[in-house]
Design an enzyme around this catalytic site. Structure first.
Site, PDB file in Angstrom:
ATOM      1  N   ASP A   1      45.132  21.484  12.433  1.00  0.00           N
ATOM      2  CA  ASP A   1      45.315  22.892  12.803  1.00  0.00           C
ATOM      3  C   ASP A   1      46.482  23.514  12.055  1.00  0.00           C
ATOM      4  O   ASP A   1      47.341  24.159  12.658  1.00  0.00           O
ATOM      5  CB  ASP A   1      45.521  23.013  14.328  1.00  0.00           C
ATOM      6  CG  ASP A   1      44.361  22.411  15.103  1.00  0.00           C
ATOM      7  OD1 ASP A   1      44.190  21.181  15.046  1.00  0.00           O
ATOM      8  OD2 ASP A   1      43.617  23.161  15.749  1.00  0.00           O
TER       9      ASP A   1
ATOM     10  N   ASP B   1      40.528  22.798  11.315  1.00  0.00           N
ATOM     11  CA  ASP B   1      41.190  24.099  11.342  1.00  0.00           C
ATOM     12  C   ASP B   1      42.175  24.212  10.181  1.00  0.00           C
ATOM     13  O   ASP B   1      43.352  23.873  10.314  1.00  0.00           O
ATOM     14  CB  ASP B   1      41.873  24.374  12.694  1.00  0.00           C
ATOM     15  CG  ASP B   1      40.863  24.763  13.761  1.00  0.00           C
ATOM     16  OD1 ASP B   1      39.666  24.866  13.450  1.00  0.00           O
ATOM     17  OD2 ASP B   1      41.285  24.968  14.922  1.00  0.00           O
TER      18      ASP B   1
ATOM     19  N   TYR C   1      42.685  29.397   9.018  1.00  0.00           N
ATOM     20  CA  TYR C   1      42.713  30.467  10.037  1.00  0.00           C
ATOM     21  C   TYR C   1      42.454  31.843   9.430  1.00  0.00           C
ATOM     22  O   TYR C   1      42.882  32.867   9.973  1.00  0.00           O
ATOM     23  CB  TYR C   1      44.033  30.460  10.838  1.00  0.00           C
ATOM     24  CG  TYR C   1      44.116  29.286  11.789  1.00  0.00           C
ATOM     25  CD1 TYR C   1      44.377  28.005  11.318  1.00  0.00           C
ATOM     26  CD2 TYR C   1      43.884  29.450  13.145  1.00  0.00           C
ATOM     27  CE1 TYR C   1      44.409  26.911  12.179  1.00  0.00           C
ATOM     28  CE2 TYR C   1      43.922  28.363  14.014  1.00  0.00           C
ATOM     29  CZ  TYR C   1      44.179  27.108  13.526  1.00  0.00           C
ATOM     30  OH  TYR C   1      44.208  26.037  14.362  1.00  0.00           O
TER      31      TYR C   1
ATOM     32  N   ASN D   1      36.747  24.575  14.574  1.00  0.00           N
ATOM     33  CA  ASN D   1      36.075  25.830  14.936  1.00  0.00           C
ATOM     34  C   ASN D   1      36.443  26.976  14.001  1.00  0.00           C
ATOM     35  O   ASN D   1      35.645  27.890  13.792  1.00  0.00           O
ATOM     36  CB  ASN D   1      36.366  26.208  16.393  1.00  0.00           C
ATOM     37  CG  ASN D   1      37.842  26.238  16.698  1.00  0.00           C
ATOM     38  OD1 ASN D   1      38.537  25.248  16.465  1.00  0.00           O
ATOM     39  ND2 ASN D   1      38.337  27.346  17.205  1.00  0.00           N
TER      40      ASN D   1
ATOM     41  N   HIS E   1      37.450  17.215  15.806  1.00  0.00           N
ATOM     42  CA  HIS E   1      38.345  18.348  16.042  1.00  0.00           C
ATOM     43  C   HIS E   1      38.688  18.526  17.520  1.00  0.00           C
ATOM     44  O   HIS E   1      39.840  18.629  17.902  1.00  0.00           O
ATOM     45  CB  HIS E   1      37.751  19.630  15.481  1.00  0.00           C
ATOM     46  CG  HIS E   1      38.702  20.778  15.577  1.00  0.00           C
ATOM     47  ND1 HIS E   1      39.918  20.768  14.921  1.00  0.00           N
ATOM     48  CD2 HIS E   1      38.653  21.947  16.259  1.00  0.00           C
ATOM     49  CE1 HIS E   1      40.575  21.883  15.206  1.00  0.00           C
ATOM     50  NE2 HIS E   1      39.834  22.613  16.022  1.00  0.00           N
TER      51      HIS E   1
ATOM     52  N   HIS F   1      41.696  24.731  25.879  1.00  0.00           N
ATOM     53  CA  HIS F   1      40.472  24.056  25.438  1.00  0.00           C
ATOM     54  C   HIS F   1      40.106  22.909  26.385  1.00  0.00           C
ATOM     55  O   HIS F   1      39.543  21.901  25.968  1.00  0.00           O
ATOM     56  CB  HIS F   1      40.613  23.524  24.006  1.00  0.00           C
ATOM     57  CG  HIS F   1      41.003  24.591  23.036  1.00  0.00           C
ATOM     58  ND1 HIS F   1      40.245  25.724  22.870  1.00  0.00           N
ATOM     59  CD2 HIS F   1      42.061  24.711  22.198  1.00  0.00           C
ATOM     60  CE1 HIS F   1      40.826  26.491  21.954  1.00  0.00           C
ATOM     61  NE2 HIS F   1      41.926  25.911  21.541  1.00  0.00           N
TER      62      HIS F   1
ATOM     63  N   HIS G   1      42.740  20.801  17.554  1.00  0.00           N
ATOM     64  CA  HIS G   1      42.263  21.894  18.398  1.00  0.00           C
ATOM     65  C   HIS G   1      43.311  22.375  19.394  1.00  0.00           C
ATOM     66  O   HIS G   1      43.566  23.570  19.478  1.00  0.00           O
ATOM     67  CB  HIS G   1      40.982  21.472  19.106  1.00  0.00           C
ATOM     68  CG  HIS G   1      40.135  22.606  19.565  1.00  0.00           C
ATOM     69  ND1 HIS G   1      40.023  23.790  18.876  1.00  0.00           N
ATOM     70  CD2 HIS G   1      39.331  22.736  20.660  1.00  0.00           C
ATOM     71  CE1 HIS G   1      39.195  24.603  19.529  1.00  0.00           C
ATOM     72  NE2 HIS G   1      38.772  23.996  20.601  1.00  0.00           N
ATOM     73  N   VAL G   2      43.887  21.488  20.178  1.00  0.00           N
ATOM     74  CA  VAL G   2      44.943  21.873  21.111  1.00  0.00           C
ATOM     75  C   VAL G   2      46.250  21.848  20.323  1.00  0.00           C
ATOM     76  O   VAL G   2      46.593  20.832  19.709  1.00  0.00           O
ATOM     77  CB  VAL G   2      45.011  20.885  22.297  1.00  0.00           C
ATOM     78  CG1 VAL G   2      46.150  21.257  23.226  1.00  0.00           C
ATOM     79  CG2 VAL G   2      43.683  20.888  23.035  1.00  0.00           C
ATOM     80  N   HIS G   3      46.982  22.973  20.353  1.00  0.00           N
ATOM     81  CA  HIS G   3      48.139  23.113  19.468  1.00  0.00           C
ATOM     82  C   HIS G   3      49.380  22.483  20.082  1.00  0.00           C
ATOM     83  O   HIS G   3      50.347  23.158  20.439  1.00  0.00           O
ATOM     84  CB  HIS G   3      48.359  24.582  19.130  1.00  0.00           C
ATOM     85  CG  HIS G   3      47.162  25.178  18.445  1.00  0.00           C
ATOM     86  ND1 HIS G   3      46.881  26.507  18.426  1.00  0.00           N
ATOM     87  CD2 HIS G   3      46.153  24.581  17.752  1.00  0.00           C
ATOM     88  CE1 HIS G   3      45.760  26.719  17.751  1.00  0.00           C
ATOM     89  NE2 HIS G   3      45.302  25.562  17.344  1.00  0.00           N
TER      90      HIS G   3
END
Ligand SMILES: [Fe+2]
Length: 470
Positions: free
Chosen positions: A169, A198, A201, A235, A320, A330, A357-359
């Protein structure tokens, strides 16, 4: 004991097992108390130095490499030219044979996305490389030539040490730049990046401004041109925008980033595998169909029995969307894929699963949740030494900022969690041991905020949990 007696005994035993599990899982792991400055995460402006276009007519930009076959004897070199197509050739030579320059011929492609037209995107696969050898390569032949280098991995084998970096990400904010710099200056020197999805962005901009895909390619070139990044689709790669007539998912991603998916029998670039040194790495697609009978399902079902732990002891999975995640972001998005595949991961003893995915950052203990069959009510994660460790490393630093809100209490399977940006290193020593460390951006290069010695699930299946309550 009669029939009634034995079934009561089974119920009693089941009750006991559930009670013990509750006892095990009511104690949380560690939630970091690290105090960081809370600041807004902003993208770097397009005129930042990291986005600079290289000088010279039709100079290649956004240079990146990835593994080009199943074992590491091939490399895919990709780059973009802007003024005209120019040459798709790559000139290359090994450090041992500087006068024997070889040429590989690639191809270029372009695409349109709403009102954006891409540059000329070149992909060229160099094959039959020697293992463990430094190669120089040149792109931009005929116009402005640019030279880079990479080192091929050692031949695949059970005790070959190898060091992987882990980033997820990433995006293109000031924090993203800190993460990449911190990774590059890590004293453990990652040799290949396992990227868990990711990338740019760009889709957060109006009309998914694809100029931000170009900017991202220029930003990460300082690493991606010199060491392979193994790509996972997230995503933000979907770029599905029917409101502006863009209905072909993953268009910019698949045009710009190529994977060696056919080498592992895959039929799409979103799920595939590679072997590198002593690791077998399976990349899964959270945003492609994975239910029963789908192409990804059938591929994974065939792939797992092919993993030869005598050749590649370390079985690593990238995806991801995480399966185990105790942040309020999420939450449970990975659940449907977990239901499909978790049992296989336990049967085939996957060592570790990396997701993004989870930041934020989170590492689990070895747990599984595969006993549930809809009617039996056994639906809690339990300690399982045949299960992988699940690591969420979506903390690259993108503009969406940190996931700071966690579920409470911390589930006991969650060994460590912290909402800070950073990267990790997975350092394989031999067939039995690998050293893992997570580095938060605020710390010096030698500091690990979280670490763990991994014991290989096939060769050395000892209890390697790190939480005292476990
Ligand atoms: Fe994501």
């Amino acid at each position: 004991m009669g029939l009634f007696g034995s079934s009561s005994f089974v119920v009693f035993l089941l009750g006991l097992v559930l009670l013990l599990n509750i006892a095990v899982f009511c104690n949380g792991g560690k939630t970091s108390t690290f105090v960081r400055k809370v600041e807004k995460t902003n993208d770097m402006p397009l005129d930042s130095d990291v986005f600079q276009v290289p000088h010279g007519y039709n100079a290649p930009q956004q240079v990146h490499i990835t593994q080009g076959d199943q074992v590491g004897k091939a490399v895919i070199v990709s780059w973009v030219t802007v003024e005209e197509p120019g040459s798709s050739k790559v000139l290359y030579w090994s450090e041992w044979h500087r006068k024997q320059k070889k040429v590989a011929e690639g191809k270029f492609t372009t695409y349109k996305f709403y009102n954006y037209t891409s540059g000329y995107i070149h992909h060229c696969t160099i094959r039959n490389l020697e293992f463990n050898t430094k190669y120089y390569y040149v792109v931009g032949v005929g116009h402005t030539e640019r030279k880079f280098w990479f080192t091929t991995p050692p031949e695949v084998g059970p005790d070959v040490p190898y060091t992987f970096g882990l980033i997820g990400d990433l995006g293109q904010s000031f924090d993203s730049n800190r993460t990449l710099t911190h990774y590059e200056s890590n004293l453990q020197k990652g040799q290949t990046v396992l990227f868990v999805g990711d990338l740019s962005y760009a889709d957060t901009y109006p009309n998914h401004d694809n100029a931000r895909w170009d900017a991202w390619g220029r930003f990460v070139e300082r690493s991606t041109a010199y060491q392979p990044w193994i790509w996972t689709a997230g995503n933000h790669e979907i770029d599905f925008a029917p409101e502006i007539g863009e209905t072909k998912p993953f268009k910019p991603y698949t045009k710009r980033y190529h994977m060696p998916y056919k080498a592992s029998g895959s039929t799409a670039p979103f799920w595939y595998s590679i072997k590198r040194a002593s690791a077998h790495i399976i990349v899964l697609a959270s945003y492609s169909a994975y239910g029963k009978y789908t192409p990804q399902y059938r591929w994974l079902k065939d792939e797992l029995p092919k993993v030869n732990r005598s050749e590649t002891p370390w079985l690593i999975v990238l995806m991801h969307s995480p399966w185990y995640n105790s942040y309020n972001y999420h939450y449970m998005e990975g659940e449907t894929m977990r239901v499909m595949y978790e049992e296989w991961f336990v049967i085939y003893k996957v060592d570790v699963v990396f997701a993004g995915h989870v930041h934020a950052y989170e590492r689990s203990e070895r747990v599984s949740n595969i006993a549930y069959n809809v009617v039996n009510g056994i639906c809690s994660p339990v300690k399982d030494q045949s299960a992988p460790v699940y690591i969420t490393i979506g903390d690259g630093g993108n503009l969406e900022g940190l996931a700071t809100n966690m579920t409470e209490p911390q589930p006991a399977y969650s060994a460590y969690r912290e909402a800070s940006f950073g990267h990790a290193i997975f350092d394989i020593k031999n067939r039995t041991h690998a050293y893992y460390g997570w580095h938060r951006n605020q710390d010096g290069n030698a500091v690990e905020a979280d670490s763990m010695w991994f014991s290989n699930r096939h060769w050395h299946q000892v209890d390697d949990s790190t939480t005292s309550s476990q």
